[in-house]
Design a protein around this motif. Structure first.
Motif, PDB file in Angstrom:
ATOM      1  N   LEU A  70      59.417  87.209  20.999  1.00  0.00           N
ATOM      2  CA  LEU A  70      58.801  85.908  21.277  1.00  0.00           C
ATOM      3  C   LEU A  70      59.782  84.774  21.002  1.00  0.00           C
ATOM      4  N   ALA A  71      60.423  84.806  19.839  1.00  0.00           N
ATOM      5  CA  ALA A  71      61.368  83.747  19.474  1.00  0.00           C
ATOM      6  C   ALA A  71      62.556  83.715  20.418  1.00  0.00           C
ATOM      7  N   LYS A  72      63.058  84.891  20.786  1.00  0.00           N
ATOM      8  CA  LYS A  72      64.201  84.960  21.695  1.00  0.00           C
ATOM      9  C   LYS A  72      63.836  84.403  23.069  1.00  0.00           C
ATOM     10  N   GLY A  73      62.640  84.748  23.553  1.00  0.00           N
ATOM     11  CA  GLY A  73      62.191  84.240  24.849  1.00  0.00           C
ATOM     12  C   GLY A  73      62.046  82.735  24.854  1.00  0.00           C
ATOM     13  N   VAL A  74      61.502  82.189  23.781  1.00  0.00           N
ATOM     14  CA  VAL A  74      61.353  80.730  23.687  1.00  0.00           C
ATOM     15  C   VAL A  74      62.721  80.066  23.638  1.00  0.00           C
ATOM     16  N   VAL A  86      59.174  75.993  25.699  1.00  0.00           N
ATOM     17  CA  VAL A  86      58.423  76.300  24.477  1.00  0.00           C
ATOM     18  C   VAL A  86      57.082  76.933  24.835  1.00  0.00           C
ATOM     19  N   LEU A  87      56.492  76.481  25.908  1.00  0.00           N
ATOM     20  CA  LEU A  87      55.174  76.991  26.306  1.00  0.00           C
ATOM     21  C   LEU A  87      55.246  78.286  27.107  1.00  0.00           C
ATOM     22  N   THR A  88      56.321  78.487  27.853  1.00  0.00           N
ATOM     23  CA  THR A  88      56.372  79.628  28.765  1.00  0.00           C
ATOM     24  C   THR A  88      57.300  80.751  28.325  1.00  0.00           C
ATOM     25  N   GLY A  89      58.289  80.472  27.526  1.00  0.00           N
ATOM     26  CA  GLY A  89      59.320  81.456  27.198  1.00  0.00           C
ATOM     27  C   GLY A  89      58.816  82.693  26.494  1.00  0.00           C
ATOM     28  N   ALA A  95      55.758  89.674  28.425  1.00  0.00           N
ATOM     29  CA  ALA A  95      54.737  89.998  29.424  1.00  0.00           C
ATOM     30  C   ALA A  95      54.600  91.501  29.651  1.00  0.00           C
ATOM     31  N   GLY A  96      55.695  92.220  29.691  1.00  0.00           N
ATOM     32  CA  GLY A  96      55.633  93.668  29.911  1.00  0.00           C
ATOM     33  C   GLY A  96      54.887  94.384  28.792  1.00  0.00           C
ATOM     34  N   GLY A  97      55.183  94.024  27.548  1.00  0.00           N
ATOM     35  CA  GLY A  97      54.512  94.642  26.407  1.00  0.00           C
ATOM     36  C   GLY A  97      53.038  94.302  26.345  1.00  0.00           C
ATOM     37  N   ILE A  98      52.712  93.058  26.636  1.00  0.00           N
ATOM     38  CA  ILE A  98      51.312  92.638  26.622  1.00  0.00           C
ATOM     39  C   ILE A  98      50.538  93.353  27.727  1.00  0.00           C
TER      40      ILE A  98
END
Length: 117
Positions: A70-74, A86-89, A95-98
């Protein structure tokens, strides 16, 4: 040797969680959330990457790895998209894991119907 490192780090996370369950009044849900938050904080500070480099899947599979992702994506989305990242990253990165978690939960619910206790 990679398998041993992964086993040791993953086992350490499990050991810490079990000690928290046994010795504190924290619920398992709070412990799981704490693991995700710890992964986000360590990932945001850039410290968790060292654990991943050393332990591999032993560090990426547990919930701390989800927080790190999550932090890396943001961080990556903020670099490319600015403040909107901040909202989408975090969602794009995980997304794949979820999706897999929702799909397999649905599959388990269809195979094993719930019953009253």
């Amino acid at each position: 040797m990679d398998y041993l490192k992964a086993f040791l780090v993953g086992g350490l996370f499990c050991l810490i969680g079990q000690i928290l369950i046994d010795r504190t009044k924290l619920t398992p849900a709070r412990i799981l959330v704490s693991y995700v938050v710890a992964g986000v904080i360590l990932g945001g500070l850039g410290l968790y990457q060292y654990v991943i480099d050393w332990a591999g899947a032993g560090a990426t599979v547990p919930l701390t790895g989800f927080g790190y992702l999550l932090a890396k994506g943001v961080r990556e989305a903020v670099e490319t998209q600015g403040l909107l990242g901040v909202l989408t990253g975090g969602l794009k990165a995980t997304a794949g894991g979820i999706t897999a978690a929702v799909f397999f939960a649905l599959l388990a619910a269809l195979i094993f119907p719930s019953r009253d206790k």
